[in-house]
Design an enzyme around this catalytic site. Sequence first.
Site, PDB file in Angstrom:
ATOM      1  N   ARG A  53       0.826  -1.205   0.000  1.00 28.15           N
ATOM      2  CA  ARG A  53       0.000   0.000   0.000  1.00 28.15           C
ATOM      3  C   ARG A  53       0.864   1.260   0.000  1.00 28.15           C
ATOM      4  O   ARG A  53       2.015   1.245   0.408  1.00 28.15           O
ATOM      5  CB  ARG A  53      -0.912   0.008   1.229  1.00 28.15           C
ATOM      6  CG  ARG A  53      -2.014  -1.037   1.211  1.00 28.15           C
ATOM      7  CD  ARG A  53      -2.921  -0.903   2.430  1.00 28.15           C
ATOM      8  NE  ARG A  53      -2.208  -1.133   3.686  1.00 28.15           N
ATOM      9  CZ  ARG A  53      -1.780  -0.188   4.497  1.00 28.15           C
ATOM     10  NH1 ARG A  53      -1.998   1.100   4.219  1.00 28.15           N
ATOM     11  NH2 ARG A  53      -1.141  -0.493   5.616  1.00 28.15           N
ATOM     12  N   LYS A 194      -8.863  -2.074   0.452  1.00 28.28           N
ATOM     13  CA  LYS A 194      -8.712  -1.198   1.617  1.00 28.28           C
ATOM     14  C   LYS A 194      -9.432   0.134   1.427  1.00 28.28           C
ATOM     15  O   LYS A 194      -9.846   0.766   2.409  1.00 28.28           O
ATOM     16  CB  LYS A 194      -7.229  -0.974   1.910  1.00 28.28           C
ATOM     17  CG  LYS A 194      -6.532  -2.212   2.481  1.00 28.28           C
ATOM     18  CD  LYS A 194      -7.233  -2.764   3.719  1.00 28.28           C
ATOM     19  CE  LYS A 194      -6.464  -3.907   4.335  1.00 28.28           C
ATOM     20  NZ  LYS A 194      -7.218  -4.558   5.455  1.00 28.28           N
ATOM     21  N   HIS A 213     -11.269  -3.985  11.947  1.00 26.39           N
ATOM     22  CA  HIS A 213     -10.165  -4.588  11.200  1.00 26.39           C
ATOM     23  C   HIS A 213      -9.797  -5.883  11.919  1.00 26.39           C
ATOM     24  O   HIS A 213      -8.908  -5.920  12.761  1.00 26.39           O
ATOM     25  CB  HIS A 213      -8.974  -3.635  11.168  1.00 26.39           C
ATOM     26  CG  HIS A 213      -7.866  -4.093  10.264  1.00 26.39           C
ATOM     27  ND1 HIS A 213      -6.537  -3.862  10.543  1.00 26.39           N
ATOM     28  CD2 HIS A 213      -7.894  -4.773   9.090  1.00 26.39           C
ATOM     29  CE1 HIS A 213      -5.796  -4.369   9.572  1.00 26.39           C
ATOM     30  NE2 HIS A 213      -6.594  -4.932   8.680  1.00 26.39           N
ATOM     31  N   SER A 231      -1.690  -6.080   9.397  1.00 26.11           N
ATOM     32  CA  SER A 231      -1.157  -7.053   8.455  1.00 26.11           C
ATOM     33  C   SER A 231       0.094  -7.709   9.012  1.00 26.11           C
ATOM     34  O   SER A 231       0.987  -7.043   9.534  1.00 26.11           O
ATOM     35  CB  SER A 231      -0.837  -6.369   7.125  1.00 26.11           C
ATOM     36  OG  SER A 231      -0.257  -7.267   6.221  1.00 26.11           O
ATOM     37  N   LYS A 235      -3.832 -12.578  11.596  1.00 30.04           N
ATOM     38  CA  LYS A 235      -5.295 -12.620  11.516  1.00 30.04           C
ATOM     39  C   LYS A 235      -5.776 -13.758  10.630  1.00 30.04           C
ATOM     40  O   LYS A 235      -6.647 -14.535  11.008  1.00 30.04           O
ATOM     41  CB  LYS A 235      -5.852 -11.299  10.967  1.00 30.04           C
ATOM     42  CG  LYS A 235      -5.708 -10.118  11.877  1.00 30.04           C
ATOM     43  CD  LYS A 235      -6.585  -8.948  11.436  1.00 30.04           C
ATOM     44  CE  LYS A 235      -6.527  -8.638   9.973  1.00 30.04           C
ATOM     45  NZ  LYS A 235      -5.177  -8.252   9.502  1.00 30.04           N
ATOM     46  N   THR A 236      -5.205 -13.835   9.426  1.00 28.47           N
ATOM     47  CA  THR A 236      -5.640 -14.873   8.489  1.00 28.47           C
ATOM     48  C   THR A 236      -5.209 -16.260   8.952  1.00 28.47           C
ATOM     49  O   THR A 236      -5.996 -17.205   8.977  1.00 28.47           O
ATOM     50  CB  THR A 236      -5.073 -14.593   7.085  1.00 28.47           C
ATOM     51  OG1 THR A 236      -5.552 -13.323   6.639  1.00 28.47           O
ATOM     52  CG2 THR A 236      -5.506 -15.666   6.101  1.00 28.47           C
ATOM     53  N   ASP A 250     -10.406 -10.555   7.499  1.00 28.94           N
ATOM     54  CA  ASP A 250      -9.816  -9.214   7.578  1.00 28.94           C
ATOM     55  C   ASP A 250     -10.758  -8.085   7.982  1.00 28.94           C
ATOM     56  O   ASP A 250     -10.354  -7.193   8.711  1.00 28.94           O
ATOM     57  CB  ASP A 250      -9.188  -8.872   6.227  1.00 28.94           C
ATOM     58  CG  ASP A 250      -8.221  -7.708   6.293  1.00 28.94           C
ATOM     59  OD1 ASP A 250      -7.514  -7.588   7.309  1.00 28.94           O
ATOM     60  OD2 ASP A 250      -8.159  -6.923   5.335  1.00 28.94           O
ATOM     61  N   ARG A 315       1.338 -12.208  -1.726  1.00 27.50           N
ATOM     62  CA  ARG A 315      -0.072 -12.359  -1.348  1.00 27.50           C
ATOM     63  C   ARG A 315      -0.788 -13.365  -2.239  1.00 27.50           C
ATOM     64  O   ARG A 315      -0.382 -13.624  -3.373  1.00 27.50           O
ATOM     65  CB  ARG A 315      -0.797 -11.015  -1.484  1.00 27.50           C
ATOM     66  CG  ARG A 315      -0.343  -9.946  -0.511  1.00 27.50           C
ATOM     67  CD  ARG A 315      -1.061 -10.051   0.796  1.00 27.50           C
ATOM     68  NE  ARG A 315      -0.678  -9.014   1.739  1.00 27.50           N
ATOM     69  CZ  ARG A 315      -1.314  -8.779   2.872  1.00 27.50           C
ATOM     70  NH1 ARG A 315      -2.389  -9.501   3.185  1.00 27.50           N
ATOM     71  NH2 ARG A 315      -0.916  -7.841   3.694  1.00 27.50           N
TER      72      ARG A 315
END
Length: 527
Positions: A53, A194, A213, A231, A235-236, A250, A315
């Site tokens: 990003r 995002k 988030h 990130s 989380k994933t 997410d 990713r």
Amino acid sequence: MFAEQIAKFGIAPRTIHRNLPVGALVDMAVSQSEGAVTSTGALSVRTGKYTGRSPDDRYIVYDDLTQDTVDWGKINHPFPEDKFDRLLAKMKGFVTGKNLFAFDGFVGADPGNRLAIRVINDRAWQSLFARQLFVGPSAGELRSHKPDFTIMCINDFESIPKEDGTNSDVFIILNLSRGIVLIGGTSYAGEMKKSMFSTMNFVLPSRGVFPMHCSANMGRGGDTALFFGLSGTGKTTLSTDPDRMLIGDDEHGWSDRGIFNFEGGCYAKCIHLSREAEPEIWNAIRSGAVLENVVIDSRTLRPDFDDGKLTENTRVAYPLDHIPGAVTPSIGGNPKTIIFLTADAMGVLPPVSRLTEMGAMYHFMSGYTSKLAGTERGIKEPKATFSECFGAPFMPRHAAVYAGMLGERIKRYGAKTYFINTGWSGGPYGAGSRIKIRHSRAMVTAALSGALDAVPYRHDDLFNIDVPIECPGVPADVLNPRMTWPDRDSYDQAAERLAQMFVRNFTKFGGVSPQVLASGPRPSQDV
């Protein structure tokens, strides 16, 4: 109806392919040399010089709606209305006579709290990304689709900073009043998802819905859990559990009826991905998935997940139904357990601790973690940071708005809150080692099962948190970070520095209750 909407929006492409099926998008991406199909069946693409990003190039249009509701400053940069209009006109002119792709769908699995969106791209693979990451429409919904927001993501269009008022040739601009998002100069697809997450984070609080988030999953008995974190914190990985059903990895909302996923897919980090540690994500990388910036063997076409020469932020995007047993539609009840995830690069936080209601408020507002390599431009190694609400880059409103909504829900529904550190142990980044995934999974399992309710705790006076002395599946010495450092004095000094960082960071929040302030770390030296 679609053709009329496109004309009214003011663009005149040569062709615009609407909601093409997955196979057709893959074929077009390959034929146009946008990517190649790997041995797994997934489409492999590269995003060029931008592999993460671009937060310094993200703007929100400053107008009557946003002037008093957006928390302007380092994160949320204002953009003038007139310059937005000129840039939009230039983009419309740029796509005249070109081949474009459109995806019509939704952000939000809850029909009562979703936004209808249209994503316009100049790349087939990015339209595939949108199809897999957002919520797809039924045939009837597609026929009557009318977007609330339109994302115009044109990779080949770059801005001219001196002329257009941008920071660089890259721009991500949200016009919340007019329902338009402009993205140009970057091929990193995460900017699309995002930008709509930021939009939901602005829209939903006024509807009484708490945007988050976080990832979420559900036990076989219907109990739901939330995993907050930036990130790279897990989380994933930690929400994708073979013994639980994934709701989403997410972005979620929490209404009076329970939680719901914003998305229709997952966007997982791939660096050092292994079949043994993350089998569900490994097996999700098949036909229909999109691999970004993963090195592919030119002879075998096999992905090399350990090769980070293109970026550490490799990713994969895939639809939720690539995960066995994923909840469909991705909606769940009110959570019983909330987990805050951090990747502490200083290596001093306990790997698991229990938070009080006030402690949860403090740490949610603090949002301590480490930015990991590649997730943003310029990040080459872990860097300690405080990101309010574990998602400051995507939160247009003031942190107190979101924190107040969290506190109210914890109190109303009695959710238990834990702080889990997936970062370093035995020393800081460069000296210690990353906490093993299997240990983090064991801590999460113990929190969700209630096993952590039955073990003894010690109070960490410096960080002012309760730390379990035992946890099933985790060696006792791992639970006490001080014991993992070869030099205990060095640990004490590093821990003191982090505690002081917490206190200094929290001074930016005004009007916080004494109970919340008293729930934070207590360094021995005044700050």
